[in-house]
Design a protein around this motif. Structure first.
Motif, PDB file in Angstrom:
ATOM      1  N   LEU A  64       1.078  -1.191  -0.009  1.00  0.00           N
ATOM      2  CA  LEU A  64       0.106  -0.321  -0.117  1.00  0.00           C
ATOM      3  C   LEU A  64       0.835   1.389   0.193  1.00  0.00           C
ATOM      4  N   VAL A  65       2.029   1.635   0.983  1.00  0.00           N
ATOM      5  CA  VAL A  65       3.008   2.483   1.420  1.00  0.00           C
ATOM      6  C   VAL A  65       3.387   2.660  -0.577  1.00  0.00           C
ATOM      7  N   GLY A  66       3.875   1.857  -1.347  1.00  0.00           N
ATOM      8  CA  GLY A  66       3.951   2.171  -2.653  1.00  0.00           C
ATOM      9  C   GLY A  66       2.927   2.838  -3.339  1.00  0.00           C
ATOM     10  N   ARG A  67       1.925   2.713  -3.361  1.00  0.00           N
ATOM     11  CA  ARG A  67       1.000   3.001  -4.018  1.00  0.00           C
ATOM     12  C   ARG A  67       0.321   4.362  -3.943  1.00  0.00           C
ATOM     13  N   LEU A  68       1.107   4.537  -2.167  1.00  0.00           N
ATOM     14  CA  LEU A  68      -0.092   5.550  -2.197  1.00  0.00           C
ATOM     15  C   LEU A  68       2.044   6.296  -1.840  1.00  0.00           C
ATOM     16  N   TRP A  69       2.829   6.705  -2.096  1.00  0.00           N
ATOM     17  CA  TRP A  69       4.025   7.512  -2.385  1.00  0.00           C
ATOM     18  C   TRP A  69       3.992   8.525  -2.481  1.00  0.00           C
ATOM     19  N   ASN A  70       3.207   8.885  -3.374  1.00  0.00           N
ATOM     20  CA  ASN A  70       3.609  10.181  -4.064  1.00  0.00           C
ATOM     21  C   ASN A  70       1.770  11.045  -4.251  1.00  0.00           C
ATOM     22  N   LEU A  71       0.960  10.444  -2.768  1.00  0.00           N
ATOM     23  CA  LEU A  71      -0.111  10.760  -2.937  1.00  0.00           C
ATOM     24  C   LEU A  71      -0.520  11.681  -1.793  1.00  0.00           C
ATOM     25  N   ASP A  72      -0.187  11.099  -0.902  1.00  0.00           N
ATOM     26  CA  ASP A  72      -1.197  11.508  -0.083  1.00  0.00           C
ATOM     27  C   ASP A  72       0.151  10.995   1.320  1.00  0.00           C
ATOM     28  N   HIS A  73       0.817  12.521   2.157  1.00  0.00           N
ATOM     29  CA  HIS A  73       1.913  12.112   2.760  1.00  0.00           C
ATOM     30  C   HIS A  73       1.026  11.781   4.223  1.00  0.00           C
ATOM     31  N   GLU A  74       0.367  12.059   4.355  1.00  0.00           N
ATOM     32  CA  GLU A  74      -0.153  11.470   6.231  1.00  0.00           C
ATOM     33  C   GLU A  74      -0.773  10.565   6.355  1.00  0.00           C
ATOM     34  N   VAL A  75      -0.982   9.547   4.910  1.00  0.00           N
ATOM     35  CA  VAL A  75      -1.239   8.199   5.563  1.00  0.00           C
ATOM     36  C   VAL A  75      -0.633   7.311   4.974  1.00  0.00           C
ATOM     37  N   THR A  76       0.769   8.068   4.411  1.00  0.00           N
ATOM     38  CA  THR A  76       1.997   6.962   4.709  1.00  0.00           C
ATOM     39  C   THR A  76       2.613   7.551   5.790  1.00  0.00           C
ATOM     40  N   SER A  77       2.119   8.520   6.963  1.00  0.00           N
ATOM     41  CA  SER A  77       2.626   8.539   7.972  1.00  0.00           C
ATOM     42  C   SER A  77       2.334   7.305   9.145  1.00  0.00           C
ATOM     43  N   ASN A  78       0.678   7.270   8.689  1.00  0.00           N
ATOM     44  CA  ASN A  78      -0.499   6.859   9.204  1.00  0.00           C
ATOM     45  C   ASN A  78       1.029   5.145   9.207  1.00  0.00           C
ATOM     46  N   LEU A  79       0.805   5.092   8.124  1.00  0.00           N
ATOM     47  CA  LEU A  79       0.856   3.451   8.223  1.00  0.00           C
ATOM     48  C   LEU A  79       2.060   3.113   8.580  1.00  0.00           C
ATOM     49  N   GLY A  80       3.727   4.389   8.504  1.00  0.00           N
ATOM     50  CA  GLY A  80       4.502   4.152   9.392  1.00  0.00           C
ATOM     51  C   GLY A  80       4.800   3.934  10.466  1.00  0.00           C
ATOM     52  N   MET A  81       3.097   4.235  11.156  1.00  0.00           N
ATOM     53  CA  MET A  81       3.115   4.007  12.542  1.00  0.00           C
ATOM     54  C   MET A  81       2.742   2.722  13.063  1.00  0.00           C
TER      55      MET A  81
END
Length: 903
Positions: free
Chosen positions: A618-635
Motif C-alpha cells: 500500500l505504501v508503494g502506491r501512496l508514496w507520491n499521493l498522500d504523505h499523511e497516510v504514509t506517515s500513519n502507515l509508518g506508525m
C-alpha cells in the motif's frame, strides 16, 4: 545545401557557434526570401535539438523581433520566428525573473501585438508564447530606464484566448465557413493552452467555465437564429437548406467543448479546487445545451453525464463537508439535481432508440460506462441487444450488458429511497428486460435504499454472477482469437475482487450472528480459538486481495499502447485492492494472539505472506499521493516491527496520477489507516476474552465501514475496454540444443538441459507511439510432475493469465531482475542468470536482441540435474523496456513446453 551544412555543424560543438552566426547573417533583409526562410528553419532545428541555449544573444532576439514585425514577410516565416522564441523560453530556467532577460520588455510588446493579429496562424503561435511567458515569469517587475514592464494577468490571457476562439467559430455558426476541420484544430490548440493556464492557476477554473458557458450560449442563440432563417428560405429555395450539415458541425464543436470541460474538471480536482461555484457553472452550461433542440440526443447525453459523474461530485461533497462541517443539506441538494439529470439522460437515451440511432446509442452507452453512469449504460446496452443482427455484435453487447447490470446493482445498493427514481422510471416505461432469468429488476428494487449487510450479500451474489456471465460470454464465442484478451482478463479480475468482498461479508455476518446469539455468560467463555478462526479467515482473504492488486498491476503493464486514463483507472482499482488487503489484514490483528505470526497466504504457493508485505504494497502506491497516510502507515508498521526502510516504490509506469477515483480512495485510506491505528492502540493491550470479543466486534464494524465507503465510489470502465484488438504479445519457441533429441526435449538424469530459444513478437501495431528497446525472458521450472495426459507436446497447454497461479510471482521476479539490470549495478549479487531456490525450482533469465521483424534468438542452460525422472513444464514470461524507460509485460501467446528427464 544550407540545411546539410547545419546538420554537419550540429555534430561539433566547435562549429555550432560559427554556424549560428552565419545563419543570423543570412537573415539580413538583403538576402533572398527563400534563403532567409531556410536559415530560420535551420536555427529552429538548432534549438529543437537542445543545442542553442548557450548561443542566445541580443543579435538573435533583434533578428527574430524584426521578422515578427515585418508585415511584408510571409506569415509562415513570422510563425517560425515566434516558434523559435517559444523554444528559447522553454529552455530558460523555471525561476527566471524578468530582470534576468534584458530583451523581455520588447519581447512582451511584440508578442502581445502579434497575439491580436488578424492572421489566425500568427495569432495562435503568439498566444502560445504569451502563455509560456505568463507561466514562466511569475512576478510583475519594473524594468528599463524609467519604463515599466507589466506581465499580463492570467485572467487577461484567458479572455484573449476565448475572444480568439469566438472569432474562429463565428463564421462556422453563420454557415459561411466551410473549412471547419482546420478551424476545429485551431480551437483545440487554443483550448489546450487554456488547460495549461488552469493547471498553473486553478483559481481560473470558474472564469474559464463561465467563458465556455457564454460561448455555448452564443452557439445556441446562433442555432436558433439560423433555424428561423432556414425555415423562411425553405419556401422559396429548399436546396439552400443546410440544417443537417450545420447540426453536424455544431455537434462536433459542442463535443470538443465537452471534452475540454471534462479535462478542466480533472485539473481542478487534482488541485483540490472543486467548489460549489464550479458546480454552478457546469450546471449552467449543461442547461444551455439541454435548452437547444438543435443538438442531437448524443450531445444531450454526454452533457447530462457531466452532472452524473458521481466520482467528481462525491469528491467535491467530501471537500465541502470537511471545509464547512456540512450537515448534509448540500449533499442532498446536489444528489437531487444529479438524479433529475439522470432521468433526463434516460429520456434522451429512449429517444435515440425510438429513432433507431443505434450507433450513437452505443457510443452513449460506452461513454456512460466510462463515466460510471451504470443505470444509463445498462439501459442502453440491454436495449441494443435486440436491435443487432450480427451474432458477434450480439455476443459483445450481451457481455457488456452483463457487466453494466452487475455494476448497476452495486450502484443501487447505496441509493437512498428518494434516489431510486431511475429504477421507477425503468419500471413505468414497461421496456423489455433482456436478462429476465436473473430477475434483476426485482432484486434492484429490493436492495435499493437498504444498507444492512445481509441484503448487500444477496445483491453482491447476483452482481458477481453477472460478471462471471460477462466473461464466459466472450470465452465461448471468441475462443480462436486474443482480440478480447483485455476484456476477459479485466472482467475476471473484477469478479475476483467482488468475490473477495463477498467472502469478507460472509465472515462478518458469521461474527455478527455469533455475537447476537451469545448471552453475557457465553461471551465470557469466548475462547482464543474463536478469535484465531476469524483471524485466519480474514487474513487469508487479505493476502488474496494483496495478490489481486498485483494482478491489476500486471494487466496495466501488459497492453502496450493503453491510454493513460485507462491505465490510471486500472491502477486505482489496484490501490482499492491494496487498501482492502490492509484493512482486512489488520481488522482482527491482535498482537496478544500467538498464532498470527504463522499465518501463510493460502494461495497455493510456497511463498509466505506477512502483514509487513500488506503495508509495503500500500505504501508503494501512496508514496507520491498522500504523505499523511504514509506517515500513519509508518506508525502501523512500527506496531509489527517493520522498518520504514522496507517501504518500496512502484515501477515508473505504475505510479498513480491524482485522478477523481484516486482522490476518493485516498480519502478512504485516511479514514481506514487512522481508524486501524486507533484500533491497534486499543487491541495491543487486550488480554481478557470478553474485551477481546468486543475488540473483534469493533474491528468488524470498522472493516464494514471501510468496504461500504470504497463501494460507494463509482466504478468506471477504462476506455481501453471498448477498443477490441489483438494484444501485443510474444511467442517463445524452445528446442533442445542437443541435436540427437529428435523426438522432443529430454535430458538424462543428473545433467543440465541446454536449450535454444526463439522469441517472436506478435501483433505490434505499425503506429506504436513508443519504441521497444530491450527484451528479457524468464524461464521457471518447478519439480511438479506433469500428468500423463498433459505430457504430450502435441496437446499444448497455455493457461490464461487470470488462471495461472504463478504468473504474478514470475513477473515480479522478472521485473526485479530487469530493474537491477537497467540500473547497471552489480545485480549479479542479487540475481544470477540461472538460480535454484529452496524448493528446488529452477529460474533462468535470458536477454534477446530483436530484429526489425520482431524476432530474436538466444540460448540458456536449465540446471535440472537434481530433478527426478519424469515430465515437467517450463513456465516462461517475457517483458520489454520502451524508449521512455517504462516496463511492459509481453503476454505469452503460445503453449508452455514440456521436457522429460530420462533415467
Amino acid at each position: 545545401m544550407l540545411t546539410s551544412l547545419s546538420k554537419l555543424a550540429y555534430k561539433s560543438t566547435l562549429l555550432i557557434s560559427e554556424q549560428v552566426d552565419f545563419l543570423l547573417h543570412l537573415l539580413n533583409h538583403e538576402k533572398a526570401l527563400h534563403i532567409q526562410a531556410t536559415a530560420l528553419r535551420c536555427l529552429y532545428l538548432t534549438f529543437v535539438k537542445g543545442m542553442g541555449q548557450s548561443l542566445i544573444s541580443a543579435t538573435l532576439f533583434r533578428a527574430l523581433f524584426s521578422i515578427v514585425e515585418e508585415a511584408e514577410l510571409p506569415s509562415t516565416m513570422q510563425c517560425e520566428a515566434l516558434k523559435l522564441l517559444h523554444k528559447i523560453l522553454l529552455g530558460r530556467p523555471p525561476n527566471l525573473s524578468c530582470a534576468d532577460m534584458p530583451e523581455f520588455a520588447e519581447l512582451l510588446r511584440i508578442v502581445d501585438n502579434a497575439s491580436r493579429s488578424p492572421i489566425i496562424s500568427k495569432s495562435i503561435v503568439a498566444i502560445l508564447v504569451l502563455v509560456e511567458i505568463v507561466i514562466k515569469f511569475q512576478r510583475r517587475v519594473e524594468m528599463g530606464s524609467g519604463g515599466v514592464c507589466t506581465l499580463p494577468m492570467p485572467s487577461e490571457v484567458v479572455s484573449l484566448i476565448m475572444d480568439r476562439i469566438t472569432l474562429l467559430v463565428k463564421p462556422i455558426l453563420c454557415s459561411c465557413q466551410f473549412n471547419h476541420v482546420k478551424v476545429f484544430e485551431q480551437v483545440q490548440s487554443l483550448l489546450s493552452l487554456l488547460l495549461l493556464l488552469v493547471g498553473e492557476h486553478p483559481d481560473l477554473g470558474v472564469l474559464v467555465l463561465n467563458k465556455v458557458h457564454y460561448l455555448i450560449e452564443d452557439l445556441v442563440d446562433t442555432c436558433t437564429t439560423m433555424a428561423g432563417r432556414q425555415a423562411d428560405s425553405a419556401v422559396n429555395n429548399p436546396v439552400e437548406i443546410r440544417g443537417e450539415r450545420d447540426q453536424t458541425i455544431n455537434s462536433k464543436l459542442i463535443f470538443i467543448l465537452n471534452r475540454f470541460v471534462v479535462s478542466c474538471l480533472e485539473i481542478l480536482n487534482k488541485a483540490g479546487t472543486l467548489t460549489n461555484q464550479v458546480f454552478d457553472k457546469v450546471k449552467l452550461l449543461v442547461q444551455s445545451v439541454h435548452h437547444c433542440s438543435f443538438f442531437d440526443c448524443y450531445t444531450h447525453i454526454i452533457y447530462s453525464l457531466l452532472l452524473d459523474t458521481r466520482t467528481v461530485w462525491i469528491c467535491m461533497v467530501n471537500r465541502n463537508d470537511e471545509a464547512r462541517g456540512d450537515d448534509g443539506n448540500f449533499h442532498t441538494c446536489l444528489q437531487d439535481f444529479i438524479d433529475k439529470h439522470e432521468l433526463l439522460t434516460l429520456e434522451f437515451a429512449k429517444k435515440m432508440l425510438i429513432h433507431r440511432d443505434t450507433w450513437p446509442a452505443y457510443r452513449a452507452g460506452m461513454y456512460a460506462a466510462c463515466q460510471g453512469a451504470w443505470v444509463t449504460a445498462s439501459f442502453l446496452f440491454g436495449q441494443l441487444i435486440m436491435k443487432v443482427q450480427s451474432d458477434i455484435f450480439s455476443c459483445w453487447l450481451k457481455s457488456v450488458s452483463h457487466l453494466a447490470h452487475s455494476q448497476r446493482i452495486i450502484q443501487l445498493l447505496f441509493l437512498t429511497k428518494h434516489d431510486s427514481s431511475s429504477v421507477d422510471w425503468l419500471e413505468t416505461k414497461e421496456l423489455p428486460i433482456t436478462f429476465s432469468e436473473d430477475n434483476l429488476c426485482e432484486i434492484e428494487k429490493d436492495v435499493a435504499g437498504i444498507i444492512d449487510e445481509p441484503n448487500h450479500s444477496q445483491a453482491l451474489v447476483v452482481a458477481y454472477q453477472s460478471l462471471i456471465s460477462a466473461e464466459r460470454t466472450l470465452e465461448t464465442t471468441f475462443t480462436s482469437t486474443n482480440a478480447f484478451f483485455f476484456q476477459r482478463w479485466f472482467l475476471a479480475l473484477r469478479a475476483k475482487l467482488l468475490g473477495a468482498v463477498m467472502e469478507i461479508f460472509r465472515v462478518l455476518s458469521t461474527i455478527q450472528s455469533e455475537q447476537n446469539t451469545n448471552n453475557d455468560a457465553l461471551v465470557r467463555k469466548c475462547t482464543i480459538v474463536d478469535s484465531i478462526k476469524f483471524l485466519q479467515q480474514i487474513t487469508q482473504i487479505s493476502f488474496q486481495l494483496k495478490r489481486l492488486s498485483q494482478e491489476f498491476d500486471l494487466i496495466a503493464t501488459s497492453f502496450i499502447g493503453i491510454d493513460s486514463k485507462s491505465s490510471n483507472i486500472i491502477k486505482a482499482v489496484a490501490l482499492n485492492c491494496s487498501l482492502l488487503a490492509v484493512s482486512a489484514g489488520f481488522a482482527f490483528y491482535i498482537p496478544s494472539l500467538p498464532a498470527y505470526q504463522n499465518l501463510t497466504c493460502g494461495l497455493g504457493s510456497s511463498q509466505k505472506c506477512s502483514h509487513a508485505m500488506l503495508i509495503q504494497n500500500l505504501v508503494g502506491r501512496l508514496w507520491n499521493l498522500d504523505h499523511e497516510v504514509t506517515s500513519n502507515l509508518g506508525m502501523l508498521a512500527e506496531v509489527i516491527g517493520l522498518s520504514k526502510n522496507c517501504f518500496h516504490l512502484q515501477p515508473k509506469n505504475q505510479i498513480l496520477d491524482s485522478s477523481c477515483e484516486v482522490k476518493n480512495i485516498v480519502d478512504v485510506c485516511n479514514y481506514a489507516v487512522s481508524g486501524i491505528v486507533c484500533w491497534q492502540n486499543e487491541a495491543k493491550m487486550v488480554q481478557d476474552d470478553k474485551i477481546r470479543s468486543e475488540v473483534i466486534t469493533n474491528g468488524s464494524q470498522l472493516l464494514l465501514n471501510i468496504i461500504l465507503k470504497l463501494m460507494n465510489i463509482p466504478f468506471r470502465v477504462p476506455k481501453f475496454f471498448f477498443k477490441v484488438r489483438p494484444c501485443v504479445g510474444s511467442e517463445l519457441f524452445i528446442s533442445s540444443a542437443d541435436v540427437r533429441n529428435v523426438d522432443g526435449i529430454s535430458v538424462s538424469t543428473g545433467f543440465p538441459l541446454s536449450l535454444n530459444l526463439c522469441l517472436q513478437l506478435k501483433n505490434v501495431p505499425p503506429d506504436l507511439a513508443v519504441r521497444l528497446t530491450k527484451f528479457y525472458c524468464i524461464l521457471h521450472c518447478s519439480q511438479k510432475l506433469v500428468l500423463d495426459g498433459q505430457s504430450n507436446e502435441k496437446t499444448p497447454w497455455s493457461p490464461q493469465p487470470w488462471e495461472d497461479s504463478d504468473v504474478v510471482e514470475i513477473n515480479e521476479t522478472l521485473f526485479q531482475y530487469v530493474t537491477e539490470c537497467t540500473k547497471r549495478t552489480n545485480y549479479r549479487k542479487c540475481f544470477k542468470d540461472g538460480d535454484i531456490n529452496n524448493d528446488g525450482a529452477v529460474t533462468v533469465f535470458v536477454h534477446f536482441e530483436l530484429s526489425a521483424r520482431g524476432q530474436g534468438f538466444s540460448n540458456c542452460l536449465l540446471d535440472v540435474s537434481h530433478f527426478p525422472v519424469g515430465s515437467y513444464r517450463i513456465k516462461w514470461h517475457c517483458c520489454c523496456i520502451d524508449s521512455q524507460g517504462s516496463y511492459w509485460s509481453l503476454l505469452p501467446l503460445n503453449a508452455e513446453p514440456v521436457f522429460t528427464v530420462l533415467s
